[in-house]
Structure formats: C-alpha cells, structure tokens
Design an enzyme around this catalytic site. Structure first.
Site, short mmCIF file in Angstrom:
data_model
loop_
_atom_site.label_atom_id
_atom_site.label_comp_id
_atom_site.label_asym_id
_atom_site.label_seq_id
_atom_site.Cartn_x
_atom_site.Cartn_y
_atom_site.Cartn_z
N HIS A 72 79.57 -35.41 42.62
CA HIS A 72 79.40 -34.15 41.82
C HIS A 72 78.26 -34.63 41.00
CE1 HIS A 72 83.40 -32.26 41.99
NE2 HIS A 72 82.99 -32.40 43.23
N GLU A 74 77.74 -34.43 37.59
CA GLU A 74 78.07 -35.37 36.50
C GLU A 74 78.13 -36.87 37.21
OE1 GLU A 74 80.65 -31.73 36.10
OE2 GLU A 74 79.86 -32.80 37.92
N CYS A 100 85.17 -30.67 36.64
CA CYS A 100 86.60 -31.11 37.40
C CYS A 100 87.11 -32.05 36.78
CB CYS A 100 86.38 -31.17 38.91
SG CYS A 100 85.68 -32.93 39.26
N CYS A 103 85.56 -35.88 37.07
CA CYS A 103 84.38 -35.68 36.18
C CYS A 103 84.53 -36.25 34.94
CB CYS A 103 83.13 -34.80 36.68
SG CYS A 103 82.38 -34.95 38.32
#
Length: 145
Positions: A72, A74, A100, A103
């Site tokens: 992801h 992040e 999410c 993260c």
C-alpha cells in the site's frame, strides 16, 4: 474558521492534491493510491501502491484481484522514510484513501501523529485503530471548494 485553521485546511488540500498526482505513478488498475509524509512543512517521504522493488509492475491477478504482495502507498512511504536519515516521529501522512488496519498499525509504530485522507475505505477499522492510539485522523474532501 480562524485564519490559522483556514490556512492549514488549504495546506492540507494542497498536500492531498499532490498525493493524488503521486498516485498516478502506480501501475495498479483497480485503484491508485498515493501518500506523502510531511514534517515541519517538508515532504520527507512519498509512496504509491505497487509491487515490491524488482517485481513485475502488475498488481492484479488474472481474476482482477490484487496480488497479496502488493504494498500500500502508506507502507511504501513509511519504509522509504525508515531507510533514510529522516524520522517520521510527529509527522503527518497525507493519503488519497483511508488507511486499512494493516497500514494503521504501521502508521502508529512509525510515530506519525496525524493522518489526512481524501477518500473513504470500505471499512473504518483502520481509522478507528488510529484514533484509539491517539493519532489525529482528518477526512478532507478535496473536491469541495
């Protein structure tokens, strides 16, 4: 709204727009996400969702599902700052989609104190965990004037 908070809102929107542009670097077809980590008004890291270094730039499998090893935005930004001489302690992360839960855990552990995002995620559990850890979470719709 006082001048300081109005100025901060404009700055937040600007960083979110920059994260949106950065998301365009993603090869993912289903969703492109960008992230910027900002500390003391300086961008100290950036990231977008994609495969690990050295992997083919294909994020989805033959069924159009995201491959399990795709990182992801992040996570990419946090690991990039971890490999640098910068510290994310006390920083803000601007991300085009709500984090999410995975993260959110990385954000908490990295010492980031504020998350600003511009698109809701299918669940709120990431944001809920961040708030539980004392991280400030702000949703800003960058399409509003």
């Amino acid at each position: 709204m006082c001048d300081k908070s109005k100025k901060q809102l404009e700055l937040d929107k600007r960083y979110l727009r920059m994260a949106s542009v950065w998301a365009e670097n993603s090869y993912c077809k289903r969703r492109q996400v960008g992230a910027l980590i900002v500390k003391d008004k300086m961008i100290i890291s950036d990231g977008y969702n994609g495969t690990p270094a050295g992997f083919e730039n294909v994020c989805e499998d033959e069924n159009n599902l995201t491959k399990p090893y795709v990182l992801h935005a992040e996570a990419n930004a946090i690991t990039k700052v971890a490999a640098s001489s910068n510290s994310s302690w006390g920083a803000t992360i601007y991300v085009t989609a709500a984090p999410c839960i995975e993260c959110a855990k990385l954000i908490i552990q990295s010492g980031i104190k504020r998350v600003v995002y511009s698109t809701k995620y299918r669940t709120e559990e990431g944001c809920d965990l961040l708030k539980r850890a004392g991280v400030v979470v702000d949703f800003i719709d960058i399409t509003e004037k």
